[in-house]
Write a protein that holds these residues in place. Structure first.
Motif, PDB file in Angstrom:
ATOM      1  N   VAL A  50     -11.795   1.806  -1.870  1.00 56.29           N
ATOM      2  CA  VAL A  50     -10.591   1.579  -1.074  1.00 56.29           C
ATOM      3  C   VAL A  50     -10.696   0.277  -0.298  1.00 56.29           C
ATOM      4  O   VAL A  50      -9.710  -0.449  -0.132  1.00 56.29           O
ATOM      5  N   GLY A  51     -11.902  -0.044   0.164  1.00 58.88           N
ATOM      6  CA  GLY A  51     -12.094  -1.299   0.891  1.00 58.88           C
ATOM      7  C   GLY A  51     -11.815  -2.515   0.022  1.00 58.88           C
ATOM      8  O   GLY A  51     -11.140  -3.455   0.451  1.00 58.88           O
ATOM      9  N   LEU A  52     -12.321  -2.507  -1.214  1.00 60.43           N
ATOM     10  CA  LEU A  52     -12.070  -3.638  -2.112  1.00 60.43           C
ATOM     11  C   LEU A  52     -10.589  -3.760  -2.456  1.00 60.43           C
ATOM     12  O   LEU A  52     -10.029  -4.863  -2.474  1.00 60.43           O
ATOM     13  N   LEU A  53      -9.939  -2.637  -2.740  1.00 57.99           N
ATOM     14  CA  LEU A  53      -8.505  -2.681  -3.047  1.00 57.99           C
ATOM     15  C   LEU A  53      -7.708  -3.229  -1.870  1.00 57.99           C
ATOM     16  O   LEU A  53      -6.785  -4.039  -2.035  1.00 57.99           O
ATOM     17  N   THR A  54      -8.067  -2.799  -0.671  1.00 56.36           N
ATOM     18  CA  THR A  54      -7.351  -3.251   0.522  1.00 56.36           C
ATOM     19  C   THR A  54      -7.583  -4.732   0.783  1.00 56.36           C
ATOM     20  O   THR A  54      -6.635  -5.494   1.023  1.00 56.36           O
ATOM     21  N   LEU A  55      -8.846  -5.148   0.729  1.00 56.02           N
ATOM     22  CA  LEU A  55      -9.165  -6.545   1.032  1.00 56.02           C
ATOM     23  C   LEU A  55      -8.570  -7.496  -0.003  1.00 56.02           C
ATOM     24  O   LEU A  55      -8.066  -8.575   0.348  1.00 56.02           O
ATOM     25  N   ILE A  56      -8.610  -7.120  -1.273  1.00 57.67           N
ATOM     26  CA  ILE A  56      -8.091  -8.019  -2.302  1.00 57.67           C
ATOM     27  C   ILE A  56      -6.560  -8.071  -2.249  1.00 57.67           C
ATOM     28  O   ILE A  56      -5.962  -9.151  -2.288  1.00 57.67           O
ATOM     29  N   TYR A  57      -5.924  -6.934  -2.143  1.00 54.35           N
ATOM     30  CA  TYR A  57      -4.459  -6.915  -2.160  1.00 54.35           C
ATOM     31  C   TYR A  57      -3.867  -7.506  -0.878  1.00 54.35           C
ATOM     32  O   TYR A  57      -3.030  -8.410  -0.923  1.00 54.35           O
ATOM     33  N   GLU A  58      -4.312  -6.989   0.247  1.00 57.11           N
ATOM     34  CA  GLU A  58      -3.769  -7.474   1.519  1.00 57.11           C
ATOM     35  C   GLU A  58      -4.366  -8.834   1.875  1.00 57.11           C
ATOM     36  O   GLU A  58      -3.672  -9.701   2.411  1.00 57.11           O
ATOM     37  N   GLY A  59      -5.661  -9.023   1.567  1.00 58.45           N
ATOM     38  CA  GLY A  59      -6.294 -10.302   1.864  1.00 58.45           C
ATOM     39  C   GLY A  59      -5.701 -11.451   1.082  1.00 58.45           C
ATOM     40  O   GLY A  59      -5.581 -12.578   1.597  1.00 58.45           O
ATOM     41  N   ALA A  60      -5.304 -11.196  -0.169  1.00 62.29           N
ATOM     42  CA  ALA A  60      -4.663 -12.246  -0.968  1.00 62.29           C
ATOM     43  C   ALA A  60      -3.346 -12.678  -0.341  1.00 62.29           C
ATOM     44  O   ALA A  60      -3.010 -13.876  -0.316  1.00 62.29           O
TER      45      ALA A  60
END
Length: 311
Positions: A97-107
């Motif tokens: 969940v952390g990777l999905l959040t960081l990549i999607y929202e971070g992008a």
């Protein structure tokens, strides 16, 4: 087929609820803060309202919220308890969940900042409360694997330029699509690794993370593409409908061909959950998401940042 339709509607309702929560997290936290002062102070601390904007503190709080949400959602597992299997599940969910959040929202934050718009990653600790409630509802209704409600972070881009928002959302969705496809390619080798070390609980973590990234990424994209207000798909739809259609077709194909046809992720839910309970949860989920969406659209007070209003 009717049971699968009901399950799809439940997932759709959960996505609408989470997207609405993400878009209105600050306003909802402020309302709750006025209603219950100690609870509001806790939400404000987790959101980082007392932070000076330094990245390590924000990432530390994001990690804390991720760990809390992963622990809550692990309660959906029938084998949940003080054991190695639960520890592996909590770690896997935290990473996935952390990777999905960081990549999607971070992008979105990254591309928004490069375009000159004021962008930041906003934490939504209210998602922990929502997640706990969804686990309780799942336990009471005996729906497997469970209802997933609650979002932990969202990108705030201070621009009302439809073209810019459309490009930002497209870049984020393409990033998640690439991550999901990459995760699908390594599921097989990682499964072999876990099967080769059945006695070691840590061996299952890489496989679980890869499955979480693929299934969570594809499911998230599929339902997020819905062109409703508060949904990311609306921004893409307003910018370029041809791009929206291309992404919708690609994601739908992957969802049907891989998730539905090649796994038992959905058929097992239908087999393990009573039809009446499934339809009752379906109606309740749609009603909850609809009321929440309408309330946030019409009754939640709106605030605009100066830069966003100027744009």
């Amino acid at each position: 087929m009717l049971s699968l339709l009901a399950l799809m509607l439940i997932l759709l309702a959960c996505t609408v609820f989470n997207s609405t929560l993400e878009e209105n997290g600050s306003q909802l936290a402020a309302v709750l803060g006025r209603l219950v002062a100690p609870f509001g102070l806790s939400l404000a601390w987790l959101r980082g309202d007392d932070n000076d904007g330094e990245r390590p503190i924000s990432l530390w709080r994001l990690g804390l919220i991720l760990l809390a949400v992963a622990a809550v959602y692990s309660g959906l597992d029938p084998e949940f308890g003080w054991n190695a299997a639960t520890a592996a599940l909590v770690i896997s969910l935290t990473v996935g969940v952390g990777l999905l959040t960081l990549i999607y929202e971070g992008a979105q934050v990254l591309f928004g900042a490069r375009a000159g718009a004021r962008s930041s990653l906003q934490l939504h600790p209210l998602g922990i409360v929502i997640a706990a409630l969804s686990v309780i509802i799942t336990r009471l209704t005996d729906v497997h694997p469970g209802i997933v409600l609650g979002v932990i972070a969202g990108a705030a881009v201070g621009s009302h330029d439809a073209r810019l928002q459309g490009r930002i959302v497209t870049a984020a969705m393409l990033g998640i699509l690439g991550l999901s496809l990459g995760s699908l390619l390594v599921v097989g080798p990682l499964q072999s690794l876990s099967n080769g070390h059945p006695a070691n609980w840590w061996a299952v973590i890489p496989e679980t993370v890869a499955v979480t990234l693929f299934v969570g990424g594809i499911e998230g994209l599929l339902f997020s593409l819905l062109p409703l207000k508060f949904m990311e798909g609306r921004r893409l739809w307003d910018w370029n409908r041809a791009v929206w259609l291309a992404l919708a077709v690609a994601v739908s194909f992957l969802f049907v061909h891989v998730v539905l046809n090649r796994t038992d992720a959905y058929t097992s839910v239908v087999e393990e959950t009573g039809v009446r309970a499934l339809f009752a949860v379906c109606v309740g989920s749609i009603a909850l998401a609809s009321v929440f969406w309408l309330a946030c659209r019409h009754w939640i007070p709106r605030t605009q940042e100066p830069e966003a209003a100027t744009a």
